[in-house]
Design a protein around this motif. Sequence first.
Motif, PDB file in Angstrom:
ATOM      1  N   LYS A  64      22.573 125.780  77.204  1.00 49.93           N
ATOM      2  CA  LYS A  64      21.509 126.456  76.464  1.00 49.93           C
ATOM      3  C   LYS A  64      21.679 127.966  76.598  1.00 49.93           C
ATOM      4  O   LYS A  64      21.530 128.705  75.626  1.00 49.93           O
ATOM      5  N   GLN A  65      22.055 128.399  77.779  1.00 46.44           N
ATOM      6  CA  GLN A  65      22.239 129.825  78.040  1.00 46.44           C
ATOM      7  C   GLN A  65      23.315 130.417  77.122  1.00 46.44           C
ATOM      8  O   GLN A  65      23.107 131.470  76.526  1.00 46.44           O
ATOM      9  N   ASN A  66      24.435 129.738  76.973  1.00 49.36           N
ATOM     10  CA  ASN A  66      25.506 130.256  76.109  1.00 49.36           C
ATOM     11  C   ASN A  66      25.108 130.205  74.638  1.00 49.36           C
ATOM     12  O   ASN A  66      25.456 131.102  73.871  1.00 49.36           O
ATOM     13  N   ALA A  67      24.382 129.168  74.237  1.00 50.69           N
ATOM     14  CA  ALA A  67      23.916 129.084  72.851  1.00 50.69           C
ATOM     15  C   ALA A  67      22.948 130.219  72.535  1.00 50.69           C
ATOM     16  O   ALA A  67      23.025 130.837  71.470  1.00 50.69           O
ATOM     17  N   ASP A  68      22.045 130.493  73.472  1.00 51.91           N
ATOM     18  CA  ASP A  68      21.083 131.578  73.270  1.00 51.91           C
ATOM     19  C   ASP A  68      21.788 132.927  73.171  1.00 51.91           C
ATOM     20  O   ASP A  68      21.453 133.750  72.319  1.00 51.91           O
ATOM     21  N   ARG A  69      22.776 133.164  74.037  1.00 51.08           N
ATOM     22  CA  ARG A  69      23.533 134.419  73.998  1.00 51.08           C
ATOM     23  C   ARG A  69      24.224 134.619  72.661  1.00 51.08           C
ATOM     24  O   ARG A  69      24.335 135.736  72.171  1.00 51.08           O
ATOM     25  N   ALA A  70      24.718 133.501  72.090  1.00 51.94           N
ATOM     26  CA  ALA A  70      25.446 133.578  70.815  1.00 51.94           C
ATOM     27  C   ALA A  70      24.523 133.428  69.609  1.00 51.94           C
ATOM     28  O   ALA A  70      24.993 133.404  68.471  1.00 51.94           O
ATOM     29  N   CYS A  71      23.220 133.319  69.849  1.00 53.60           N
ATOM     30  CA  CYS A  71      22.222 133.151  68.782  1.00 53.60           C
ATOM     31  C   CYS A  71      22.515 131.919  67.920  1.00 53.60           C
ATOM     32  O   CYS A  71      22.343 131.957  66.689  1.00 53.60           O
ATOM     33  N   LEU A  72      22.956 130.840  68.556  1.00 54.64           N
ATOM     34  CA  LEU A  72      23.193 129.586  67.833  1.00 54.64           C
ATOM     35  C   LEU A  72      21.892 128.810  67.706  1.00 54.64           C
ATOM     36  O   LEU A  72      21.089 128.766  68.644  1.00 54.64           O
ATOM     37  N   ALA A  73      21.706 128.198  66.563  1.00 50.85           N
ATOM     38  CA  ALA A  73      20.508 127.392  66.328  1.00 50.85           C
ATOM     39  C   ALA A  73      20.684 126.009  66.944  1.00 50.85           C
ATOM     40  O   ALA A  73      21.777 125.436  66.925  1.00 50.85           O
ATOM     41  N   TYR A  74      19.596 125.488  67.497  1.00 52.50           N
ATOM     42  CA  TYR A  74      19.566 124.120  68.022  1.00 52.50           C
ATOM     43  C   TYR A  74      18.138 123.616  67.946  1.00 52.50           C
ATOM     44  O   TYR A  74      17.197 124.406  67.837  1.00 52.50           O
ATOM     45  N   GLU A  75      17.991 122.306  67.998  1.00 49.85           N
ATOM     46  CA  GLU A  75      16.662 121.721  67.839  1.00 49.85           C
ATOM     47  C   GLU A  75      15.998 121.352  69.157  1.00 49.85           C
ATOM     48  O   GLU A  75      14.785 121.449  69.281  1.00 49.85           O
ATOM     49  N   SER A  76      16.775 120.899  70.128  1.00 48.37           N
ATOM     50  CA  SER A  76      16.211 120.394  71.380  1.00 48.37           C
ATOM     51  C   SER A  76      17.132 120.743  72.536  1.00 48.37           C
ATOM     52  O   SER A  76      18.304 121.052  72.340  1.00 48.37           O
ATOM     53  N   THR A  77      16.590 120.627  73.740  1.00 54.40           N
ATOM     54  CA  THR A  77      17.405 120.825  74.934  1.00 54.40           C
ATOM     55  C   THR A  77      17.541 119.502  75.671  1.00 54.40           C
ATOM     56  O   THR A  77      16.643 118.651  75.627  1.00 54.40           O
ATOM     57  N   TYR A  78      18.662 119.357  76.361  1.00 56.74           N
ATOM     58  CA  TYR A  78      18.999 118.100  77.036  1.00 56.74           C
ATOM     59  C   TYR A  78      19.512 118.377  78.436  1.00 56.74           C
ATOM     60  O   TYR A  78      20.056 119.439  78.711  1.00 56.74           O
ATOM     61  N   ARG A  79      19.336 117.384  79.292  1.00 55.22           N
ATOM     62  CA  ARG A  79      19.970 117.388  80.605  1.00 55.22           C
ATOM     63  C   ARG A  79      21.036 116.299  80.578  1.00 55.22           C
ATOM     64  O   ARG A  79      20.908 115.302  79.866  1.00 55.22           O
ATOM     65  N   MET A  80      22.064 116.482  81.370  1.00 57.17           N
ATOM     66  CA  MET A  80      23.176 115.539  81.386  1.00 57.17           C
ATOM     67  C   MET A  80      23.131 114.691  82.647  1.00 57.17           C
ATOM     68  O   MET A  80      23.091 115.208  83.762  1.00 57.17           O
ATOM     69  N   LEU A  81      23.137 113.378  82.431  1.00 54.68           N
ATOM     70  CA  LEU A  81      23.276 112.411  83.517  1.00 54.68           C
ATOM     71  C   LEU A  81      24.713 111.906  83.477  1.00 54.68           C
ATOM     72  O   LEU A  81      25.184 111.447  82.432  1.00 54.68           O
ATOM     73  N   THR A  82      25.404 111.994  84.597  1.00 53.42           N
ATOM     74  CA  THR A  82      26.771 111.487  84.675  1.00 53.42           C
ATOM     75  C   THR A  82      26.761 110.186  85.457  1.00 53.42           C
ATOM     76  O   THR A  82      26.220 110.122  86.561  1.00 53.42           O
ATOM     77  N   LEU A  83      27.341 109.147  84.860  1.00 54.96           N
ATOM     78  CA  LEU A  83      27.510 107.874  85.555  1.00 54.96           C
ATOM     79  C   LEU A  83      28.800 108.019  86.345  1.00 54.96           C
ATOM     80  O   LEU A  83      29.885 108.057  85.767  1.00 54.96           O
ATOM     81  N   THR A  84      28.705 108.116  87.657  1.00 53.88           N
ATOM     82  CA  THR A  84      29.849 108.525  88.467  1.00 53.88           C
ATOM     83  C   THR A  84      30.888 107.427  88.673  1.00 53.88           C
ATOM     84  O   THR A  84      31.944 107.691  89.233  1.00 53.88           O
ATOM     85  N   VAL A  85      30.631 106.227  88.201  1.00 57.93           N
ATOM     86  CA  VAL A  85      31.629 105.165  88.287  1.00 57.93           C
ATOM     87  C   VAL A  85      32.745 105.439  87.282  1.00 57.93           C
ATOM     88  O   VAL A  85      32.502 105.977  86.204  1.00 57.93           O
ATOM     89  N   HIS A  86      33.992 105.101  87.652  1.00 59.33           N
ATOM     90  CA  HIS A  86      35.124 105.284  86.728  1.00 59.33           C
ATOM     91  C   HIS A  86      35.166 104.090  85.783  1.00 59.33           C
ATOM     92  O   HIS A  86      35.766 103.068  86.080  1.00 59.33           O
TER      93      HIS A  86
END
Length: 130
Positions: A56-78
Amino acid sequence: MTGICDLQALLKSMDPELTEGEYVFCSVDGELETYLALSPIATFQESEGLTLVVSKQNADRACLAYESTYRMLTLTVHSSLDAVGLTAAVSSKLAEQGISANVIAAYYHDHVFVPSAKAEHALRALKSLS
């Protein structure tokens, strides 16, 4: 190292982790090279434009439009890219809780993007699968 294909083994050992920071999905015109300075963690070329997943920080710096913010969950199993049912199990569990899931499968792990406001709830729901 070969990824796991067995669904029960995947669910038992997926150990989801909530990544720091917020991400956004943006659609932009032009070539990927133009946007590399934004450090996208994922990209996909669609007929309508280039999709970037960036902080979100990089998008805001570049003035990119977006609709929502997300968090990333990583499933740590291979997980194997040939595994059957993991995405369905994860998205079904989150759907039961009214949480949208945007899943990106990478070589080693699956990553689930959930609305920022529901990230902790999503983490608890996924942990209950194992």
